[in-house]
Scaffold this motif. Structure first.
Motif, short mmCIF file in Angstrom:
data_model
loop_
_atom_site.label_atom_id
_atom_site.label_comp_id
_atom_site.label_asym_id
_atom_site.label_seq_id
_atom_site.Cartn_x
_atom_site.Cartn_y
_atom_site.Cartn_z
N SER A 168 2.16 14.63 -6.83
CA SER A 168 2.02 15.56 -5.71
C SER A 168 3.22 15.49 -4.79
O SER A 168 3.60 14.40 -4.35
CB SER A 168 0.75 15.25 -4.92
OG SER A 168 -0.40 15.36 -5.73
N ASP B 297 0.85 -1.19 0.00
CA ASP B 297 0.00 0.00 0.00
C ASP B 297 0.89 1.24 0.00
O ASP B 297 1.72 1.41 0.90
CB ASP B 297 -0.92 0.02 1.23
CG ASP B 297 -1.96 -1.08 1.18
OD1 ASP B 297 -2.37 -1.43 0.06
OD2 ASP B 297 -2.36 -1.57 2.25
N GLU C 86 2.14 7.07 -9.61
CA GLU C 86 1.33 8.19 -9.13
C GLU C 86 2.15 9.04 -8.17
O GLU C 86 2.04 8.93 -6.96
CB GLU C 86 0.07 7.66 -8.44
CG GLU C 86 -0.85 6.86 -9.35
CD GLU C 86 -1.45 7.72 -10.45
OE1 GLU C 86 -1.57 8.95 -10.25
OE2 GLU C 86 -1.80 7.16 -11.51
N THR C 87 3.00 9.89 -8.75
CA THR C 87 3.93 10.69 -7.94
C THR C 87 3.87 12.17 -8.30
O THR C 87 4.88 12.87 -8.23
CB THR C 87 5.37 10.17 -8.12
OG1 THR C 87 5.73 10.26 -9.51
CG2 THR C 87 5.50 8.72 -7.67
N TYR D 49 5.96 9.83 1.11
CA TYR D 49 5.20 8.64 0.74
C TYR D 49 5.71 7.46 1.57
O TYR D 49 6.91 7.26 1.72
CB TYR D 49 5.37 8.33 -0.75
CG TYR D 49 4.67 9.30 -1.67
CD1 TYR D 49 3.55 8.92 -2.39
CD2 TYR D 49 5.15 10.60 -1.85
CE1 TYR D 49 2.91 9.80 -3.26
CE2 TYR D 49 4.51 11.49 -2.70
CZ TYR D 49 3.40 11.08 -3.40
OH TYR D 49 2.77 11.95 -4.25
N GLY E 143 -1.49 12.01 4.41
CA GLY E 143 -2.66 12.87 4.29
C GLY E 143 -3.66 12.37 3.26
O GLY E 143 -4.79 12.86 3.22
N ASP E 144 -3.26 11.42 2.39
CA ASP E 144 -4.14 10.88 1.36
C ASP E 144 -4.49 9.42 1.68
O ASP E 144 -3.94 8.82 2.60
CB ASP E 144 -3.48 10.96 -0.02
CG ASP E 144 -3.24 12.40 -0.46
OD1 ASP E 144 -3.89 13.30 0.13
OD2 ASP E 144 -2.43 12.62 -1.36
N LYS E 145 -5.39 8.87 0.88
CA LYS E 145 -5.76 7.48 1.03
C LYS E 145 -4.71 6.58 0.38
O LYS E 145 -4.12 6.95 -0.63
CB LYS E 145 -7.13 7.22 0.40
CG LYS E 145 -8.28 7.93 1.10
CD LYS E 145 -9.61 7.60 0.44
CE LYS E 145 -10.77 8.28 1.16
NZ LYS E 145 -12.08 7.97 0.53
N GLN F 81 1.07 5.24 0.23
CA GLN F 81 0.27 6.33 0.77
C GLN F 81 1.08 7.60 0.88
O GLN F 81 2.14 7.62 1.49
CB GLN F 81 -0.29 5.95 2.15
CG GLN F 81 -1.14 7.04 2.79
CD GLN F 81 -1.56 6.69 4.20
OE1 GLN F 81 -0.91 5.89 4.86
NE2 GLN F 81 -2.66 7.27 4.66
N ARG F 82 0.58 8.64 0.24
CA ARG F 82 1.12 9.98 0.49
C ARG F 82 0.48 10.47 1.77
O ARG F 82 -0.75 10.41 1.92
CB ARG F 82 0.80 10.92 -0.66
CG ARG F 82 1.25 12.36 -0.45
CD ARG F 82 0.88 13.21 -1.65
NE ARG F 82 1.21 14.61 -1.44
CZ ARG F 82 0.37 15.50 -0.92
NH1 ARG F 82 -0.84 15.14 -0.55
NH2 ARG F 82 0.73 16.76 -0.77
N GLY G 70 5.38 15.47 -1.41
CA GLY G 70 5.05 14.98 -0.08
C GLY G 70 5.91 13.79 0.30
O GLY G 70 6.75 13.34 -0.46
N THR H 276 -3.01 3.46 -1.79
CA THR H 276 -3.28 2.78 -3.05
C THR H 276 -2.52 1.46 -3.07
O THR H 276 -1.33 1.43 -2.80
CB THR H 276 -2.86 3.64 -4.25
OG1 THR H 276 -3.56 4.90 -4.19
CG2 THR H 276 -3.18 2.95 -5.56
#
Length: 667
Positions: A589, A563, A586-587, A593, A568-570, A565-566, A591, A572
């Motif tokens: 944003s 999984d 999916e990178t 991870y 603060g986000d959900k 996760q960034r 932050g 994946t």
């Protein structure tokens, strides 16, 4: 005057029935029931209604009918969208290039949220100003180009494509967008010039290249514009304020691992002096702060020191409201320890067992020792094929088939074959000399496997030089040739040591072949092997990547998915390959991870802009495209003056008049 129809021919055919229906209503004969009245007051009006509703009677003058038909006519003209625009030089084909890189988030423009919204508005105005004979395509670009809409004259498609364009946190590379436009405007030939069979695949189609950007990209020199006529529309101003964090990292003290050293670099890339407070937080908890006051073009280094033994996530933020916010925040992390699985196939090797059982190796490694006979079992075949082990060490033995993982051979060679040009096969690895005494003379200190090692004092009684396949690297050299060599193999790596640690004499008795096991460099070398070949690592600084990069991580091969996760986000869920390799795309944003398996953190990484070119946000007055300088065109494209709104206002006014006339007539 030009016209832009908003209806299709079928819709116009249906619309034309409206005035016909209005006229027919005035010919319609209504059924009326007889009404007895006490006077002759309504006789005259009743007679007039009977005359109007008589079929085939000559249509009498009616101001209501005139007004109603005039309203319909004005509505029809409004839907034709009449308008005027100034004469603009156009070749009939337009290529819109809109910059979506991080610098387009700059907020130095009036009447728009940022530069990107200004660019979208200007592109939208040019789309609305297109004539019916013009076609256009829309390309967005950051570090990669995306064709949002190919050539079309349909403004609705262009509007929809423009609405899909979004600003990113990525750097800028305009070359990909230029190549996309060049492929349509400058078709290439099918073969080399001068070839008798050379055929032009299509006619060259000249096009106007409209580039909406702040010019924050490198000069494009080795590119031929050909039939593209460039126009640069600069977005932004030359008076900006911007403090940017261009570097931020965290590392543990080698001597005291609980101490964490944090370093950052802040640069003033604006056009005026700026000051701010740099705030350091750990999981949103304030740790420290430092003030920064920098003249234009100057930079300052910041350092912090904290204590922590766990994997941590750090954030550095500048307390300033400047023109670009994305470079005011930076992220760093310390990764957790990763435990790896190591299979050791050996007839017996106590120095290797001791090195793999030290306190440091025990934290990052789970080792299993088996005899060479284990390679004949079904269990070994399944492990070798699935790649469940992060590393397999072969001590004085070789498998028939190479496993799907990294390997370390001690006193033995990998058993892989390579195909020759004559159709035969040969060994990719081979011994380069006969067994003899060894004296080390050279070492590649830059390679991670040889870090912190001093080996020239070793005693080696017997050994052979190692010749690897194409692409191999010599790490340790001796008087008889390469003694430690590493080479790639289908995504894996094989490390071969040319001498044994433990050997057997003629009677089969065990004897030592080197004093390396007694040196301090031996456990250090084994740790380097675990970290580099097996992928293990102690808690250290997490790597930082640029937004949009593909992050390739190697986790424990026994894990089937992780999984991501960034903070603060959900999270994946992402599958893990058979050798423990996973790719994260999916990178976009910035932050910190975290990569988790169940609730355990297996790896971490950070996404940061860290790009001086993007943070230098002064809009360029001109740009270099191909071999020519393109000056910025201030003011953009002249807007089309449309009159449909006035026509609708007139129709509404006439409708109000028609109601007034009808009311007076009935009253």
């Amino acid at each position: 005057m030009s016209w832009i129809s908003t209806l299709t021919p079928l819709h116009w055919a249906l619309f034309s029935l409206i005035p016909i229906g209005i006229i027919l209503l005035y010919f319609l004969k209504l059924r009326r029931e007889p009404v007895e009245v006490p006077s002759t007051f309504l006789w005259k009006k009743t007679i007039e209604d009977l005359h109007v509703n008589s079929l085939l009677q000559r249509l009498r003058r009616s101001i209501l009918l005139f007004l109603q038909l005039l309203i319909v006519a004005l509505a029809a003209l409004a839907m034709l969208r009449p308008g005027l625009r100034g004469e603009t030089s156009s070749q009939g084909r337009l290529v819109f290039l809109i910059d979506t890189s991080a610098s387009m988030q700059t907020t130095d423009v009036d009447d728009d949220a940022n530069r990107f919204e200004r660019a979208k508005r200007l592109v939208s105005e040019r789309i609305e100003a297109m004539s019916d004979s013009e076609t256009a395509m829309l390309v967005s670009f950051s570090d990669r180009a995306e064709v949002l809409q190919s050539f079309t004259s349909d403004r609705n498609r262009l509007r929809d494509a423009l609405s899909r364009a979004e600003v990113t946190n990525r750097p800028t590379d305009v070359l990909g967008a230029l190549k996309a436009a060049d492929g349509l405007a400058n078709p290439r030939r099918t073969s080399q010039a001068g070839d008798v069979n050379d055929v032009q695949v299509a006619d060259a189609l000249p096009a106007d290249l409209l580039l909406y950007s702040d010019g924050g990209f490198q000069t494009v020199t080795e590119f031929d514009l050909g039939n593209l006529a460039p126009t640069y529309i600069p977005i932004g101003t030359d008076n900006v304020t911007n403090l940017a964090i261009t570097a931020f990292s965290a590392e543990r003290n080698v001597e005291k691992p609980e101490q964490v050293q944090i370093f950052a670099t802040v640069v003033n890339l604006g056009t005026e002096q700026a000051s701010a407070t740099a705030t350091l937080t750990l999981d949103d908890e304030l740790l420290d702060a430092s003030s920064v006051d920098l003249p234009v073009g100057e930079q300052a280094g910041l350092s912090f020191s904290i204590e922590s033994e766990e994997a941590i996530s750090l954030k550095l933020a500048l307390d300033i409201n400047d023109d670009l916010a994305v470079d005011n925040v930076a992220y760093a992390a310390l990764t957790p320890m990763r435990n790896v699985s190591v299979l050791v196939i050996t007839p017996g090797n106590s120095p290797l067992e001791i090195a793999l059982s030290t306190s440091k190796a025990g934290k990052i490694c789970q080792s299993e020792f088996v005899p060479p006979e284990y390679m004949a079992t079904e269990s070994y075949e399944q492990r070798a094929e699935s790649g469940n082990d992060d590393l397999i060490i072969y001590d004085r033995c070789s498998p028939e088939t190479m496993p799907r993982t990294n390997t370390f051979f001690i006193g033995a060679l990998p058993s892989n074959q390579v195909a020759n040009t004559d159709g035969t096969t040969s060994e990719a690895w081979k011994w380069g000399s006969e067994m003899s005494s060894v004296a080390l003379i050279d070492m590649d200190r830059t390679h991670p496997l040889m870090r912190y090692l001093e080996l020239f004092s070793l005693l080696i009684f017997q050994g052979r030089s190692v010749e690897g396949p194409a692409g191999s690297t010599e790490l340790l050299g001796a008087d008889i040739g390469p003694m430690l060599t590493i080479a790639p193999r289908d995504g894996y790596q094989d490390l071969v040591l040319g001498f044994e640690l433990i050997s057997s004499d003629a009677d089969g008795a065990t004897q030592t072949n080197t004093n390396w096991y007694a040196e301090r460099s031996w456990p250090v070398f084994i740790l380097n092997v675990l970290r580099y070949l097996a992928g293990a690592a102690e808690v250290s600084g997490a790597p930082s990547y640029t937004p949009g990069d593909t992050v390739r991580l190697r986790v424990e091969s026994a894990i089937s998915n992780v999984d991501v996760q960034r903070l603060g986000d959900k999270p994946t869920s992402i599958p893990v390959g058979p050798s423990g390799v996973t790719e994260i795309v999916e990178t976009d944003s910035p932050g910190n991870y975290r990569v988790k398996s169940d609730e355990r953190i297996v790896d971490m990484f950070s996404i940061n802009l860290f790009n001086r070119s993007e943070s230098t946000i002064t809009a360029a007055e001109s740009i270099e495209l191909g071999y020519e300088s393109v000056e910025g065109k201030v003011g953009g494209v002249e807007k089309r003056r449309e009159y449909w709104r006035w026509l609708l206002v007139g129709a509404l006014a006439i409708l109000a008049t028609e109601w007034w006339v009808f009311g007076r007539r009935v009253g």
